[in-house]
Design an enzyme around this catalytic site. Structure first.
Site, short mmCIF file in Angstrom:
data_model
loop_
_atom_site.label_atom_id
_atom_site.label_comp_id
_atom_site.label_asym_id
_atom_site.label_seq_id
_atom_site.Cartn_x
_atom_site.Cartn_y
_atom_site.Cartn_z
N LYS A 235 0.82 -1.12 0.03
CA LYS A 235 0.08 -0.17 -0.04
C LYS A 235 0.90 1.27 -0.05
O LYS A 235 1.85 1.26 0.81
CB LYS A 235 -0.95 -0.12 1.28
CG LYS A 235 -1.87 1.23 1.45
CD LYS A 235 -3.16 0.94 0.60
CE LYS A 235 -4.09 2.07 0.77
NZ LYS A 235 -3.89 2.82 -0.44
N SER B 264 -7.26 5.25 4.41
CA SER B 264 -7.18 4.43 3.07
C SER B 264 -7.61 3.22 3.41
O SER B 264 -8.20 2.78 2.45
CB SER B 264 -5.84 4.63 2.87
OG SER B 264 -5.56 6.05 1.76
N THR C 52 -5.18 12.76 7.40
CA THR C 52 -3.50 12.91 7.75
C THR C 52 -3.68 13.69 8.97
O THR C 52 -2.90 13.71 9.92
CB THR C 52 -2.59 13.28 6.89
OG1 THR C 52 -2.87 12.42 5.61
CG2 THR C 52 -1.14 13.16 7.06
N ASN D 230 -2.16 20.90 1.90
CA ASN D 230 -3.18 19.73 2.61
C ASN D 230 -3.21 19.52 4.04
O ASN D 230 -3.99 19.64 4.81
CB ASN D 230 -2.97 18.63 1.74
CG ASN D 230 -4.22 17.65 2.15
OD1 ASN D 230 -5.56 18.05 2.56
ND2 ASN D 230 -4.22 16.40 1.96
N LYS E 178 5.32 2.21 -2.76
CA LYS E 178 5.45 3.50 -3.34
C LYS E 178 5.72 3.33 -4.56
O LYS E 178 6.16 2.41 -5.08
CB LYS E 178 6.48 4.09 -2.50
CG LYS E 178 6.25 5.64 -2.52
CD LYS E 178 5.10 6.14 -1.45
CE LYS E 178 4.90 7.47 -1.34
NZ LYS E 178 3.99 7.70 -0.19
N LYS F 217 5.03 2.18 8.83
CA LYS F 217 3.75 3.18 9.52
C LYS F 217 2.63 2.02 9.50
O LYS F 217 1.96 2.31 10.39
CB LYS F 217 3.57 4.21 8.14
CG LYS F 217 2.84 5.17 8.77
CD LYS F 217 2.75 6.34 7.29
CE LYS F 217 3.76 6.66 6.98
NZ LYS F 217 3.64 8.12 6.09
P1 NAD Z 1 1.07 20.01 0.20
O1 NAD Z 1 1.73 20.06 -1.48
O2 NAD Z 1 -0.47 20.11 -0.06
O3 NAD Z 1 1.72 21.19 0.85
C1 NAD Z 1 2.79 21.37 1.20
C2 NAD Z 1 3.13 22.81 1.68
O4 NAD Z 1 4.60 23.08 2.13
C3 NAD Z 1 2.77 23.88 0.83
O5 NAD Z 1 2.17 24.74 1.53
C4 NAD Z 1 4.27 24.42 0.34
O6 NAD Z 1 4.30 25.74 0.04
C5 NAD Z 1 4.87 24.24 1.75
N1 NAD Z 1 6.37 24.01 1.57
C6 NAD Z 1 6.87 23.56 0.58
N2 NAD Z 1 8.49 24.05 0.78
C7 NAD Z 1 8.57 24.73 1.95
C8 NAD Z 1 9.52 25.27 2.74
N3 NAD Z 1 10.81 25.14 2.18
N4 NAD Z 1 9.25 25.60 3.90
C9 NAD Z 1 8.00 25.84 4.32
N5 NAD Z 1 6.96 25.42 3.50
C10 NAD Z 1 7.05 24.76 2.38
O7 NAD Z 1 1.61 18.55 0.46
P2 NAD Z 1 0.86 17.70 1.79
O8 NAD Z 1 0.04 16.55 0.93
O9 NAD Z 1 0.11 18.80 2.70
O10 NAD Z 1 2.14 17.07 2.34
C11 NAD Z 1 3.07 17.42 3.22
C12 NAD Z 1 3.87 16.67 3.73
O11 NAD Z 1 3.07 15.60 4.65
C13 NAD Z 1 4.75 15.83 2.89
O12 NAD Z 1 6.12 15.56 3.59
C14 NAD Z 1 4.06 14.43 2.72
O13 NAD Z 1 4.91 13.38 2.41
C15 NAD Z 1 3.45 14.25 4.15
N6 NAD Z 1 2.32 13.38 4.18
C16 NAD Z 1 1.24 13.74 3.57
C17 NAD Z 1 -0.05 13.05 3.46
C18 NAD Z 1 -1.21 13.45 2.88
O14 NAD Z 1 -2.26 12.34 3.14
N7 NAD Z 1 -1.28 14.52 2.06
C19 NAD Z 1 0.23 11.87 4.08
C20 NAD Z 1 1.29 11.44 4.94
C21 NAD Z 1 2.35 12.27 4.97
#
Ligand code: NAD
Length: 415
Positions: free
Chosen positions: A66, A345, A186, A217, A102, A90
């Site tokens: 997954k 999920s 998340t 997000n 992945k 995880k």
């Molecule tokens: P996203 O693209 O929606 O948001 C990322 C945010 O980080 C944006 O606001 C962007 O402007 C900001 N950003 C980028 N570079 C930056 C920096 N140098 N300093 C500060 N802010 C910065 O992504 P997301 O889905 O919110 O995911 C964020 C993190 O969470 C990632 O590491 C992702 O792997 C992890 N994650 C996400 C999920 C999910 O369900 N979306 C699940 C598990 C882990």
């Protein structure tokens, strides 16, 4: 050391300290299967372009593989391998019956048309048809993939099989087998973890001062849930910079500002700060929700938060981790703090298989149970064994996979 080597190192130490057979590490140090595909797509201009795609299937000892698929110009095999390992860990930490997977496609999705993305997504499914499936490997969204991409993938797979198979991917739109509550899952999971961590330190959510790095997000919904529970969001940032206000920022207004101007740093009612200042600002809880490798040996000793809740994957490197632990900061590691997404999920997949859909309240209640149980297991283990939370989470996950390997006869039982 890269993230892949760091992750392998932590797994090896866990196997040794748990007294598991060395063969457990031999199984976990590489993915069970790694597929590289070449996907030729007709672009809008009529030319054919080939894209390289990867799928890493790390370990399915506890259940089908997954994990998400990212579309990014810099996706590489090592990144996909490391991310699939984190997914195995995880899923084991939160006890959902999956293994880690992945995938990624090297492409510049931002500069492709919707039609090109659709053809590429359908091409990915065709090239992976033999190794994915609701009982085999279930992809999901990741960087630059979204519910629409999942809908195309579910459709392509269903067409190939001759029947609707919604359980092939998660993170789908509701109308084609998605789950209520998935979008904020998340963040909500991270919120439950912060709640538990606060109660261990005797901190109340009321008036809790929180700084959030990354307002996408995960970061934006986490901030909203915390604000609704009475916390004060004293600082947020995105890739263009940050904003701080000791009296608290309004998350709704920050969301408006981000939608209108493209960045939270344009928010009027606060002081502009850099991302570096955000990480080291005065607060009770720091939630990195952006990228890998943000908290390092260079800034860890300046961090003032009492709790670091890793909403992002891999925001803290090994050197920083040690500094934070020595300072007594309670670090809630990524494989625990951001596992809410994979938990919901899993709920989506269960609903698809049963063709029986839950209310949002049912989803959120079950998520809360899963996340608080997982936090308690990790916290209690870390107290009992006197190890940091990250090590505790790794050890519990490796223990679970190692036990299943012994039961299934993949490795000889430890004497
Ligand atoms: P996203 O693209 O929606 O948001 C990322 C945010 O980080 C944006 O606001 C962007 O402007 C900001 N950003 C980028 N570079 C930056 C920096 N140098 N300093 C500060 N802010 C910065 O992504 P997301 O889905 O919110 O995911 C964020 C993190 O969470 C990632 O590491 C992702 O792997 C992890 N994650 C996400 C999920 C999910 O369900 N979306 C699940 C598990 C882990």
């Amino acid at each position: 050391m890269g993230i892949l080597e760091e992750t392998k190192g932590l797994i090896e130490v866990s196997v040794d300290e748990l007294g598991l057979p060395k063969a457990v590490y031999q199984h976990l140090k590489e993915p069970q299967r790694l597929l590289i595909a070449n996907i030729p797509i007709t672009m809008d201009n009529g030319e054919v372009q080939s894209f390289t795609a990867f799928r890493s299937q790390h370990c399915n000892v506890l259940g089908p593989f997954k994990g998400g698929i990212r579309y990014h110009p810099e996706v590489c095999m090592d990144e996909v391998k490391a991310l699939s390992m984190w997914m195995s860990l995880k899923c084991a930490v939160v006890q959902v019956p999956y293994g880690g997977g992945k995938g990624g496609i090297i492409c510049d999705a931002k500069n492709m048309s919707e039609d090109e993305i659709e053809r590429l997504s359908r091409g990915f499914v065709r090239s992976m048809l033999k190794i994915i499936g609701p009982e085999q490997d279930i992809p999901a969204p990741d960087v630059y993939t979204n519910p629409q991409v999942m809908a195309w993938m579910a459709d392509e797979y269903s067409m190939a099989k001759g029947h609707n198979a919604w359980g092939i991917v998660t993170g789908k739109p509701l109308i084609v087998g998605g789950s209520l509550g998935r979008l904020e899952a998340t963040s909500r999971g991270c919120f439950f973890v912060i709640n538990e961590a606060c109660s261990k330190l005797g901190l109340s959510l009321k008036g809790l001062r929180v700084a959030v790095q990354g307002f996408g997000n995960v970061g934006s919904y986490a901030a909203q849930l915390l604000e609704n529970a009475g916390a004060k969001i004293v600082g947020v940032s995105d890739s263009s910079g940050g904003i701080a206000n000791e009296a608290g920022l309004s998350v709704d207004k920050l969301m408006d500002c981000k939608a209108k101007t493209g960045s939270v740093s344009e928010y009027a009612n606060g002081d502009k700060i850099s991302n570096e200042q955000l990480l080291t600002m005065d607060c009770d809880v720091l939630t990195p929700a952006a990228l890998e490798n943000q908290i390092t040996g260079d800034n860890a000793s300046d961090i003032k938060a009492k709790i670091v809740a890793e909403a992002a994957n891999g925001p803290t490197n090994a050197e920083a981790d040690k500094i934070l632990t020595d300072k007594g900061v309670l670090v809630c590691p990524d494989i625990l703090a951001n596992a809410g997404g994979v938990v919901v999920s899993y709920f989506e997949w269960v609903q698809d298989i049963e063709s029986f859909y839950w209310s949002e309240e049912q989803v959120n209640t079950r998520l809360k149970i899963k996340m608080t149980d997982a936090f308690t297991r990790v916290y209690d283990f870390s107290q009992r064994k006197q190890v940091p939370m990250r090590k505790a989470a790794y050890m519990l996950a490796v223990q679970r996979m190692g036990e299943a390997m012994q039961m299934r006869g993949w490795v000889k039982k430890a004497k």
